[in-house]
Design a protein around this motif. Structure first.
Motif, PDB file in Angstrom:
ATOM      1  N   THR A 487       0.830  -1.205   0.000  1.00 55.03           N
ATOM      2  CA  THR A 487       0.000   0.000   0.000  1.00 55.03           C
ATOM      3  C   THR A 487       0.864   1.254   0.000  1.00 55.03           C
ATOM      4  OG1 THR A 487      -0.155  -0.033   2.424  1.00 55.03           O
ATOM      5  CG2 THR A 487      -1.878  -1.190   1.169  1.00 55.03           C
ATOM      6  N   TYR A 511      -4.201   5.546   1.661  1.00 54.07           N
ATOM      7  CA  TYR A 511      -3.821   4.251   1.084  1.00 54.07           C
ATOM      8  C   TYR A 511      -2.667   3.596   1.863  1.00 54.07           C
ATOM      9  CZ  TYR A 511      -6.737   4.647  -3.118  1.00 54.07           C
ATOM     10  OH  TYR A 511      -7.802   4.719  -3.978  1.00 54.07           O
ATOM     11  N   PRO A 520      -7.597   0.363   2.489  1.00 53.27           N
ATOM     12  CA  PRO A 520      -7.498   1.608   1.729  1.00 53.27           C
ATOM     13  C   PRO A 520      -8.817   1.910   1.036  1.00 53.27           C
ATOM     14  CG  PRO A 520      -6.291  -0.140   0.608  1.00 53.27           C
ATOM     15  CD  PRO A 520      -6.743  -0.695   1.928  1.00 53.27           C
ATOM     16  N   ILE A 524      -5.549  -1.417  -5.079  1.00 48.67           N
ATOM     17  CA  ILE A 524      -4.213  -0.914  -5.409  1.00 48.67           C
ATOM     18  C   ILE A 524      -3.645  -1.611  -6.659  1.00 48.67           C
ATOM     19  CG2 ILE A 524      -3.737  -0.347  -3.002  1.00 48.67           C
ATOM     20  CD1 ILE A 524      -2.019  -2.918  -2.901  1.00 48.67           C
TER      21      ILE A 524
END
Length: 580
Positions: A487, A511, A520, A524
């Motif tokens: 992240t 995030y 988040p 991602i």
């Protein structure tokens, strides 16, 4: 045909007659008004009886021992006018000869001039008269003409016993017609042969004509018929030779091929999934790339990687040699496709699209940012204002064939559609609550984390278990923080393993799971099928921690102490690897 000579007398009937029971023979036409002609014995006294004429002689009274004929004389069922029949002497002589010949069958035959009766039972009304003298006839209106006494008359019919005898005359050789027509099969079958209803009259005449032709000269055929036959034969032989040559050339000769790298004309050739070398060669030939499919098969079979050419779209030149085409198609970089790998981030996908479609850098990213709502995202996709890229997690990993008319918009729409279809197939919306998540988007987010940190399918299931356990409110070890390095790297748009953890924890970003609790705002990356499957079916082993021992192996633990030991081992390996 018209029958002449059918009289009121009985039909000839004798077991030895070849036309036994023949209903078509009646001799000459029985003219109305004639009196029966009785053949007396005095007409035949000068003839010497032959063995086959014995029966006839007995019937004429020449031999007393002759038995009476078994057939009674038939009476005329209607009155007739007494009249005489005038004939030429030659006809009387012919008539007498015919009766002598007919007598060989043992019975007197009706010739159509009247009725024969047995000699002993009837008197000769013409006894003592000159047999060749012209007889007077009693004319009356409507009297029938003599059909056998004129030059145009029909020849006398033959009895059944002589119908199939060969005549002595030969059929004359037919000469070319003077009216311009040819006596050939082109002029209509038999070249004008009589059909049996013409001048030959009765069956005897037709039979004699057929017998005469069988012993005569064959009919001439015209030169045109021979020419046509020759042309047909030459055509058949020529066509067979041509196709035979083509077959032998294809079977045993070298396959037709072009030379060089091709001309300055490019064509996009699409190779479908499951296509073999033969089908590929035929497609290339149809597109004008190679000269023959066999040349392509031969070239591909003789090089490394030629048997494993991937499906897709290849930009190829026309009139290339088979070897040149194979060289292009065995180079993955030349394949006109775009492959989105599992876990790939959208930023990487955008750059790849710009490069493949030869667009300026940033073109696809700008389109994705401005037109995200019109690209087909599901309603639950963009539900958080903190999301960096609404399309993240919806550019489904797969290979996409690129054509001349492919645009960034059309390509992004296809990727989003593939992702949406896959998520619907897996039932992501219904699984969210079962997994303790707030919405379907969080399912995709967990899958993106799993795909970024795991290595294989088993890792994916254990990694999903780690995420779910850390999200629990009872988690007092990490305090509901995910703490995934992936992240932090996503925010920094990097892929680093060795970074300063203190700095990472201090970096504030929605995030960055080292800094914030929970998941988040959005995915991602773009999770693949295996990561999605592991997310929907976690391991349930109680895993809380993991360490990547190397690039291919991940070790999972349940307690923090076990985790610290693994971390120390990992740091020692990294130090040794870097020469420290």
């Amino acid at each position: 045909m018209t029958e002449y000579g059918r009289g009121p007398g009985p039909e000839p009937w004798h077991p030895e007659d070849p036309q036994y029971g023949d209903q078509g023979w009646t001799g000459h036409e029985a003219q109305q008004g004639q009196t029966p002609y009785v053949a007396g014995p005095q007409q035949y006294q000068q003839q010497e009886p032959q063995p086959q004429q014995a029966y006839y002689a007995q019937q004429q009274g020449q031999y007393p021992q002759a038995q009476q004929m078994p057939y009674p004389q038939q009476q005329v069922p209607y009155p007739q006018h007494p009249q005489q029949h005038a004939q030429h002497p030659q006809q009387h002589q012919q008539h007498a000869q015919q009766q002598e010949t007919y007598g060989g069958q043992g019975q007197v035959w009706d010739t159509g001039q009247g009725h024969y009766a047995q000699a002993p039972q009837a008197a000769d009304p013409y006894a003592g008269a000159d047999p060749y003298a012209q007889q007077q006839t009693n004319g009356y209106p409507g009297e029938a003409p003599d059909l056998y006494g004129t030059p145009e008359a029909f020849p006398p019919p033959r009895p059944p016993s002589m119908r199939h005898l060969d005549t002595a005359e030969d059929w004359p050789e037919e000469e070319a017609r003077t009216d311009g027509t040819a006596d050939s099969f082109l002029a209509g079958g038999d070249g004008g042969e009589d059909d049996g209803d013409g001048d030959d009259g009765g069956r005897g005449g037709r039979g004699g004509r057929r017998s005469g032709r069988s012993g005569g000269q064959p009919k001439k055929r015209s030169g045109m018929a021979c020419l046509i036959a020759a042309v047909v034969i030459v055509g058949v032989l020529g066509g067979g030779g041509y196709y035979g040559y083509g077959y032998l050339k294809d079977k045993f000769g070298a396959a037709e091929d072009f030379a060089g790298a091709g001309i300055d004309e490019t064509v996009d050739v699409e190779i479908p999934k499951g296509a073999g070398l033969g089908q590929m060669g035929r497609i290339l030939k149809e597109q004008g790339v190679v000269a023959s499919a066999q040349a392509f098969v031969d070239a591909a079979s003789g090089v490394k990687g030629g048997m494993s050419i991937q499906p897709g779209i290849y930009p190829l030149r026309k009139k290339m040699s088979a070897a040149a085409a194979v060289e292009v198609m065995t180079d993955p970089s030349k394949l006109h496709v775009l492959t989105v790998s599992e876990g790939m981030r959208n930023s990487t996908v955008y750059d790849a699209i710009d490069k493949k479609l030869e667009k300026p850098a940033g073109t696809t990213k700008d389109i994705a940012s401005k037109e995200a709502k019109s690209l087909g995202l599901p309603a639950w996709a963009n539900n958080d204002p903190k999301i960096i890229d609404p399309l993240e997690g919806f550019l489904y990993p797969a290979r996409y064939d690129l054509k001349k008319d492919t645009t960034p918009e059309s390509l992004l729409k296809q990727m989003v559609k593939n992702a949406t279809d896959k998520y619907t197939e897996l039932g992501v919306e219904g699984k969210a609550k079962e997994l303790g998540l707030e919405n379907p988007l969080q399912v995709i987010t967990v899958a993106s984390l799993v795909n970024a940190e795991g290595k294989n399918h088993d890792d994916f299931r254990k990694m999903a278990e780690v995420v779910y356990n850390r999200l629990k409110k009872t988690n007092d070890v990490t305090n509901q923080k995910i703490e995934f390095d992936s992240t932090y790297n996503y925010v920094k748009n990097q892929s680093e393993i060795n970074f300063n953890l203190t700095e990472a924890k201090a970096f504030v970003n929605p995030y960055n799971t080292h800094n914030v609790k929970g998941l988040p705002p959005g995915p991602i990356g773009n999770p693949g099928a295996d990561a999605l499957a592991g997310t929907l079916d976690p391991d349930h082993g109680g895993w809380m921690f993991f360490v990547s021992v190397d690039e291919n192996k991940t070790t999972f633990t349940k307690t923090y102490d076990e985790h610290l030991k693994l971390v120390a081992e990992f740091q020692a390996r990294q130090k040794q690897k870097n020469g420290g």
